[in-house]
Design an enzyme around this catalytic site. Structure first.
Site, PDB file in Angstrom:
ATOM      1  N   ILE A  94       0.871  -1.173   0.000  1.00 32.64           N
ATOM      2  CA  ILE A  94       0.000   0.000   0.000  1.00 32.64           C
ATOM      3  C   ILE A  94       0.904   1.218   0.000  1.00 32.64           C
ATOM      4  O   ILE A  94       1.857   1.300   0.793  1.00 32.64           O
ATOM      5  CB  ILE A  94      -0.931  -0.034   1.223  1.00 32.64           C
ATOM      6  CG1 ILE A  94      -1.924  -1.191   1.047  1.00 32.64           C
ATOM      7  CG2 ILE A  94      -1.664   1.297   1.390  1.00 32.64           C
ATOM      8  CD1 ILE A  94      -2.830  -1.433   2.216  1.00 32.64           C
TER       9      ILE A  94
ATOM     10  N   HIS B  36      -6.910  -3.855 -11.240  1.00 33.16           N
ATOM     11  CA  HIS B  36      -7.502  -4.605 -10.131  1.00 33.16           C
ATOM     12  C   HIS B  36      -8.412  -5.691 -10.709  1.00 33.16           C
ATOM     13  O   HIS B  36      -9.197  -5.418 -11.621  1.00 33.16           O
ATOM     14  CB  HIS B  36      -8.304  -3.654  -9.237  1.00 33.16           C
ATOM     15  CG  HIS B  36      -8.901  -4.340  -8.059  1.00 33.16           C
ATOM     16  ND1 HIS B  36      -8.158  -4.728  -6.974  1.00 33.16           N
ATOM     17  CD2 HIS B  36     -10.172  -4.754  -7.826  1.00 33.16           C
ATOM     18  CE1 HIS B  36      -8.950  -5.344  -6.100  1.00 33.16           C
ATOM     19  NE2 HIS B  36     -10.170  -5.372  -6.592  1.00 33.16           N
TER      20      HIS B  36
HETATM   21  C1  GRF Z   1      -3.371  -9.264 -11.347  1.00 33.74           C
HETATM   22  O1  GRF Z   1      -4.500 -10.067 -11.201  1.00 33.74           O
HETATM   23  C2  GRF Z   1      -3.696  -7.828 -11.063  1.00 33.74           C
HETATM   24  O2  GRF Z   1      -4.998  -7.487 -11.402  1.00 33.74           O
HETATM   25  C3  GRF Z   1      -3.517  -7.751  -9.568  1.00 33.74           C
HETATM   26  O3  GRF Z   1      -2.409  -8.565  -9.299  1.00 33.74           O
HETATM   27  C4  GRF Z   1      -2.291  -9.562 -10.307  1.00 33.74           C
HETATM   28  C5  GRF Z   1      -0.907  -9.446 -10.862  1.00 33.74           C
HETATM   29  O4  GRF Z   1      -0.627 -10.487 -11.757  1.00 33.74           O
HETATM   30  N1  GRF Z   1      -3.383  -6.377  -9.126  1.00 33.74           N
HETATM   31  P1  GRF Z   1       0.698 -10.420 -12.656  1.00 33.74           P
HETATM   32  O5  GRF Z   1       1.876 -10.304 -11.693  1.00 33.74           O
HETATM   33  O6  GRF Z   1       0.590  -9.265 -13.567  1.00 33.74           O
HETATM   34  O7  GRF Z   1       0.705 -11.742 -13.376  1.00 33.74           O
END
Ligand code: GRF
Length: 220
Positions: free
Chosen positions: A94, A111
């Protein structure tokens, strides 16, 4: 138009980072990645960046006593890289109020839910438990409140009978990889404007009017 200089902040496997790397490989794409920062030295995304010749930096939050000191180290690195858009892509820290205010309007996140539903962690598990029929993902500007901020783009997917958290996550992630490059491109081309806490997008392709209905309508 000058290329937008992206910095991507990661903590994990970096598949969204990869989607941005792949988009930036196209000569017509209006952005490039000038730095990838991870707060974890074993983040798989670091290898993805290195393979593409992108500078990487590990800034371990555990090396700092105060959140603000960690955030300041991030800002220093981002400013040295002359980043003008910071993309959070699975960055599991955060960020403090000072950091967010400093980069406000130049800080975006992806997200894995259709915000404002399911802020926070374990979005797919919670979507399944809530029994919703449609899930998705959101790219948004970052505000001081977690998973809040003007929404830039969203993609929706159906939840299938017998879905598990894993297969839903996979279905959503596939769309994340299409959505993040699109959102960054719209910003880079100057098409995204924040007006009274929401975004307005100019000259964007009109969405098809077909609704995603789940379960499917008969004869549709
Ligand atoms: C994704 O699902 C994103 O939405 C979330 O964290 C995950 C990251 O996945 N914030 P990656 O490391 O990009 O594969």
């Amino acid at each position: 138009m000058a290329q937008l200089n992206l910095a991507v902040l990661i903590s994990g496997s970096g598949t969204n980072l990869q989607a941005l790397i792949d988009a930036c490989a196209d000569a017509d794409y209006p952005a490039q990645i000038s730095l990838v920062i991870s707060n974890k030295e074993n983040a798989g995304g670091l290898d993805r960046a290195k393979k593409s010749g992108i500078p990487t930096l590990v800034i371990r939050h555990t090396d700092f006593n105060e959140r603000d000191e960690f955030d300041k180290a991030l800002t220093d690195a981002l400013e040295s890289a002359k980043a003008n858009l910071i993309c959070l892509a699975g960055f599991m820290r955060i960020l403090g109020v000072n950091f967010v205010n400093h980069w406000r309007g130049r800080l975006v996140n992806i997200h894995p839910s259709l915000l404002p539903a399911f802020k926070g962690l374990h979005t797919h598990k919670r979507a399944l438990e809530a029994g919703v029929r449609i899930a998705g993902c959101t790219v948004h500007y970052v505000c001081t409140e977690v998973d809040v901020g003007p929404i830039i783009a969203q993609a929706a997917v159906p939840i299938m009978p017998n879905d598990t958290e894993e297969c839903l996550a996979e279905r959503v992630l596939e769309q994340e990889h299409r959505l993040y490059p699109l959102a960054v491109e719209l910003i880079a081309r100057g098409q995204v404007h924040i007006v009274e806490g929401c975004t307005q997008i100019t000259d964007a392709a009109t969405p098809t009017m077909a609704a995603l209905i789940n379960p499917q309508l008969k004869n549709d």
